[in-house]
Design a protein around this motif. Structure first.
Motif, PDB file in Angstrom:
ATOM      1  N   HIS A 167       0.884  -1.188   0.018  1.00  0.00           N
ATOM      2  CA  HIS A 167      -0.096  -0.070   0.027  1.00  0.00           C
ATOM      3  C   HIS A 167       0.801   1.268   0.134  1.00  0.00           C
ATOM      4  O   HIS A 167       2.100   1.255   0.708  1.00  0.00           O
ATOM      5  CB  HIS A 167      -0.863   0.012   1.330  1.00  0.00           C
ATOM      6  CG  HIS A 167      -2.004   1.048   1.267  1.00  0.00           C
ATOM      7  ND1 HIS A 167      -1.930   2.350   1.516  1.00  0.00           N
ATOM      8  CD2 HIS A 167      -3.341   0.983   0.815  1.00  0.00           C
ATOM      9  CE1 HIS A 167      -3.079   2.921   1.426  1.00  0.00           C
ATOM     10  NE2 HIS A 167      -3.770   2.358   0.817  1.00  0.00           N
ATOM     11  N   PRO A 168       0.636   2.264  -0.757  1.00  0.00           N
ATOM     12  CA  PRO A 168       1.458   3.456  -0.634  1.00  0.00           C
ATOM     13  C   PRO A 168       1.623   3.898   0.680  1.00  0.00           C
ATOM     14  O   PRO A 168       3.011   4.562   0.956  1.00  0.00           O
ATOM     15  CB  PRO A 168       0.649   4.570  -1.727  1.00  0.00           C
ATOM     16  CG  PRO A 168      -0.329   3.606  -2.542  1.00  0.00           C
ATOM     17  CD  PRO A 168      -0.413   2.586  -1.639  1.00  0.00           C
ATOM     18  N   GLN A 169       0.918   3.847   1.841  1.00  0.00           N
ATOM     19  CA  GLN A 169       1.123   4.202   2.991  1.00  0.00           C
ATOM     20  C   GLN A 169       2.094   3.554   3.756  1.00  0.00           C
ATOM     21  O   GLN A 169       2.593   3.795   4.710  1.00  0.00           O
ATOM     22  CB  GLN A 169      -0.022   4.222   3.727  1.00  0.00           C
ATOM     23  CG  GLN A 169      -1.242   5.015   3.376  1.00  0.00           C
ATOM     24  CD  GLN A 169      -2.504   5.342   4.185  1.00  0.00           C
ATOM     25  OE1 GLN A 169      -2.708   4.215   4.893  1.00  0.00           O
ATOM     26  NE2 GLN A 169      -3.394   6.042   3.828  1.00  0.00           N
ATOM     27  N   GLU A 170       2.708   2.337   3.109  1.00  0.00           N
ATOM     28  CA  GLU A 170       3.642   1.398   3.785  1.00  0.00           C
ATOM     29  C   GLU A 170       5.174   2.118   3.344  1.00  0.00           C
ATOM     30  O   GLU A 170       5.896   1.582   4.089  1.00  0.00           O
ATOM     31  CB  GLU A 170       3.558   0.078   3.402  1.00  0.00           C
ATOM     32  CG  GLU A 170       2.313  -0.617   3.845  1.00  0.00           C
ATOM     33  CD  GLU A 170       2.493  -2.000   3.544  1.00  0.00           C
ATOM     34  OE1 GLU A 170       3.154  -2.417   2.809  1.00  0.00           O
ATOM     35  OE2 GLU A 170       1.417  -2.712   3.686  1.00  0.00           O
ATOM     36  N   LEU A 171       5.255   3.153   2.774  1.00  0.00           N
ATOM     37  CA  LEU A 171       6.385   3.901   2.680  1.00  0.00           C
ATOM     38  C   LEU A 171       6.983   4.149   3.511  1.00  0.00           C
ATOM     39  O   LEU A 171       6.273   4.609   4.726  1.00  0.00           O
ATOM     40  CB  LEU A 171       6.307   5.124   1.731  1.00  0.00           C
ATOM     41  CG  LEU A 171       6.112   5.331  -0.036  1.00  0.00           C
ATOM     42  CD1 LEU A 171       6.103   6.477  -0.367  1.00  0.00           C
ATOM     43  CD2 LEU A 171       7.626   4.473  -0.223  1.00  0.00           C
ATOM     44  N   CYS A 172       8.424   4.026   4.027  1.00  0.00           N
ATOM     45  CA  CYS A 172       9.013   4.398   5.244  1.00  0.00           C
ATOM     46  C   CYS A 172       9.350   6.128   5.549  1.00  0.00           C
ATOM     47  O   CYS A 172       9.750   6.312   6.560  1.00  0.00           O
ATOM     48  CB  CYS A 172      10.336   3.396   5.386  1.00  0.00           C
ATOM     49  SG  CYS A 172      11.539   4.020   4.059  1.00  0.00           S
ATOM     50  N   VAL A 173       8.915   6.708   4.480  1.00  0.00           N
ATOM     51  CA  VAL A 173       9.015   8.183   4.567  1.00  0.00           C
ATOM     52  C   VAL A 173       7.551   8.787   4.438  1.00  0.00           C
ATOM     53  O   VAL A 173       6.846   8.244   3.876  1.00  0.00           O
ATOM     54  CB  VAL A 173      10.216   8.826   3.647  1.00  0.00           C
ATOM     55  CG1 VAL A 173      11.381   8.192   3.819  1.00  0.00           C
ATOM     56  CG2 VAL A 173       9.482   8.678   2.156  1.00  0.00           C
ATOM     57  N   ASN A 174       7.317   9.971   5.061  1.00  0.00           N
ATOM     58  CA  ASN A 174       6.034  10.882   4.990  1.00  0.00           C
ATOM     59  C   ASN A 174       6.407  12.131   4.466  1.00  0.00           C
ATOM     60  O   ASN A 174       7.405  12.450   3.951  1.00  0.00           O
ATOM     61  CB  ASN A 174       5.307  10.606   6.276  1.00  0.00           C
ATOM     62  CG  ASN A 174       6.263  11.303   7.485  1.00  0.00           C
ATOM     63  OD1 ASN A 174       6.933  12.176   7.097  1.00  0.00           O
ATOM     64  ND2 ASN A 174       6.069  10.873   8.599  1.00  0.00           N
ATOM     65  N   GLY A 175       5.469  12.926   4.365  1.00  0.00           N
ATOM     66  CA  GLY A 175       5.350  14.119   3.824  1.00  0.00           C
ATOM     67  C   GLY A 175       6.333  15.298   4.446  1.00  0.00           C
ATOM     68  O   GLY A 175       7.025  15.897   3.968  1.00  0.00           O
ATOM     69  N   LYS A 176       6.195  14.956   5.829  1.00  0.00           N
ATOM     70  CA  LYS A 176       7.463  16.004   6.625  1.00  0.00           C
ATOM     71  C   LYS A 176       8.597  15.479   6.419  1.00  0.00           C
ATOM     72  O   LYS A 176       9.658  16.270   6.298  1.00  0.00           O
ATOM     73  CB  LYS A 176       7.057  15.562   8.136  1.00  0.00           C
ATOM     74  CG  LYS A 176       5.701  16.183   8.445  1.00  0.00           C
ATOM     75  CD  LYS A 176       5.761  16.317  10.054  1.00  0.00           C
ATOM     76  CE  LYS A 176       4.412  16.814  10.534  1.00  0.00           C
ATOM     77  NZ  LYS A 176       4.080  16.705  12.089  1.00  0.00           N
ATOM     78  N   ASP A 177       8.863  14.325   6.174  1.00  0.00           N
ATOM     79  CA  ASP A 177      10.426  13.724   5.923  1.00  0.00           C
ATOM     80  C   ASP A 177      10.628  14.411   4.304  1.00  0.00           C
ATOM     81  O   ASP A 177      11.964  15.117   4.112  1.00  0.00           O
ATOM     82  CB  ASP A 177      10.453  12.449   5.588  1.00  0.00           C
ATOM     83  CG  ASP A 177      10.071  11.599   6.982  1.00  0.00           C
ATOM     84  OD1 ASP A 177      10.539  12.018   7.883  1.00  0.00           O
ATOM     85  OD2 ASP A 177       9.529  10.442   7.074  1.00  0.00           O
ATOM     86  N   LEU A 178       9.944  14.440   3.533  1.00  0.00           N
ATOM     87  CA  LEU A 178      10.137  15.056   2.168  1.00  0.00           C
ATOM     88  C   LEU A 178      10.576  16.590   2.276  1.00  0.00           C
ATOM     89  O   LEU A 178      11.345  17.158   1.727  1.00  0.00           O
ATOM     90  CB  LEU A 178       9.305  14.985   1.179  1.00  0.00           C
ATOM     91  CG  LEU A 178       8.900  13.383   0.767  1.00  0.00           C
ATOM     92  CD1 LEU A 178       7.863  13.399  -0.196  1.00  0.00           C
ATOM     93  CD2 LEU A 178       9.987  12.842   0.301  1.00  0.00           C
TER      94      LEU A 178
END
Length: 405
Positions: free
Chosen positions: A348-359
């Motif tokens: 699922h796209p939400q399983e990415l280990c980074v989020n918006g704040k990381d970017l």
């Protein structure tokens, strides 16, 4: 096929009514299903006792419909509708009797009912009271009205759609004389509240022999000019060709409507009284079918598309396309989707280990619509093997991507 607690409790109610000098029987659909060895979900009771007498006899009662002789008796936590023997007269709204008259005859009470298979009673000893050959019609697998069909449908126009529903529920044929009466009187359905028609159609779409019921709906000509069914004639013709036993209810609706032009789909869905949640689910399935028309195997779905779809919708897509294009349904389709998803680094796209704040931190940029777009691109890159789902590797990938831009 019957809950023994339900049956024992019903018999206790019958016995109590009889002990006070009244007749009492199980009646209607529960008798039909008992004879067909189908699951019996609830039991209705008819009696010679008047409503007030029933209420005085039992501790827990609810005056469900005193005007029509119905009291709900609650015994052992189970509700039973107990209705006084009655006849009915005057149906000015083509749906409900203008008045009822209480009688002392079981036969008179059964004579007012819709179909012979629903007009049987059973006492607490299992004896069947069948004055209109309902058992014969069960063996013949025929839906036939009690008395003249024109009279039954003028009394209650919804009975026409109930005949269609029972055709799908039981896999029975509608007797030619009854079908002819429906064809001739179908316009009366326009006088029935849309909510009631929606309920009957939903029961049909949930039924074991739904495709048989849809063929009955077509031959009844209800769909020819009665809104909103007149908008989906193409869909009815196509969907009635498939066996839908392996489909969920939303999948059945999607299969019905995927053959219907877009504007007519919405006219149909808006014309019925359906929940927003259910309509949203059906519309999503239709959008998916429109986008992935030729895909019939899990391996054919692009990896990123698969994780965006999710397991449930991917399974629905494959089931529906397999029926549409191969006329068969692979019983292992769910396991196949699971197997393909298991091979992917994220499901699922939400399983990415980074989020918006990381970017934002990586790129030192303020929040904005760019974040979701960037996360989507990252998820696609991860499932395509361009970068591992690792914070440091993703950081390097993002920085390089930013530099290239």
């Amino acid at each position: 096929m019957i809950d023994m607690k339900l049956m024992r409790t019903a018999k206790r109610i019958l016995e109590k009514l009889e002990s006070h000098g009244y007749e009492a029987y199980m009646v209607g659909g529960c008798v039909r299903d008992f004879l067909l060895k189908l699951p019996v979900q609830d039991i209705d009771i008819c009696t010679s006792a008047r409503p007030e007498q029933v209420m005085n006899m039992f501790e827990r009662t609810v005056p469900t419909g005193l005007k029509h002789g119905t009291v709900t008796v609650v015994e052992a936590g189970i509700p039973f509708e107990v209705t006084t023997f009655r006849t009915e007269q005057g149906y000015s709204d083509y749906r409900r009797p203008d008045w009822v008259h209480f009688v002392d005859s079981l036969r008179q009470d059964l004579s007012r009912r819709d179909f012979t298979i629903n007009a049987m009673a059973m006492d607490r000893f299992g004896r069947i009271y069948d004055y209109f050959d309902g058992q014969r019609d069960l063996k013949r697998k025929v839906i036939r009205t009690v008395g003249e069909p024109e009279d039954r449908f003028e009394e209650d126009a919804l009975r026409m759609f109930r005949a269609v529903h029972f055709s799908g529920q039981l896999g029975f044929s509608v007797e030619p004389e009854v079908l002819n009466a429906i064809q001739n009187q179908r316009q009366l359905l326009e006088k029935v509240a849309r909510e009631r028609i929606t309920q009957e159609f939903q029961k049909l779409m949930q039924a074991p022999f739904v495709e048989h019921g849809l063929r009955t709906l077509i031959s009844s000509r209800i769909a020819t000019d009665i809104p909103p069914f007149c908008y989906i004639q193409e869909g009815l013709n196509e969907a009635s060709r498939y066996s839908m036993q392996g489909l969920t209810e939303p999948e059945r609706w999607a299969l019905l409507l995927c053959h219907v032009p877009g504007e007519h789909r919405m006219q149909f869905l808006r014309g019925l009284r359906l929940t927003k949640k259910f309509v949203k689910k059906v519309k999503r399935l239709l959008d998916i079918l429109d986008s992935y028309e030729s895909i019939v195997q899990a391996e054919q779905i692009p990896a990123y598309d698969l994780i965006c779809l999710g397991e449930e919708d991917a399974v629905s897509l494959l089931k529906l396309n397999q029926l549409r294009f191969t006329q068969s349904l692979d019983i292992n389709v769910e396991q196949q989707v699971k197997a393909v998803l298991k091979q992917l680094p994220i499901r699922h796209p939400q399983e990415l280990c980074v989020n918006g704040k990381d970017l934002q931190t990586f790129l030192n940029r303020p929040p904005g619509p760019w974040i979701q777009k960037a996360l989507n691109r990252l998820a696609k890159a991860v499932v395509e093997g361009k970068v591992a789902n690792d914070p440091e590797q993703i950081r390097a990938y993002v920085m390089e991507d930013e530099h290239d831009e």
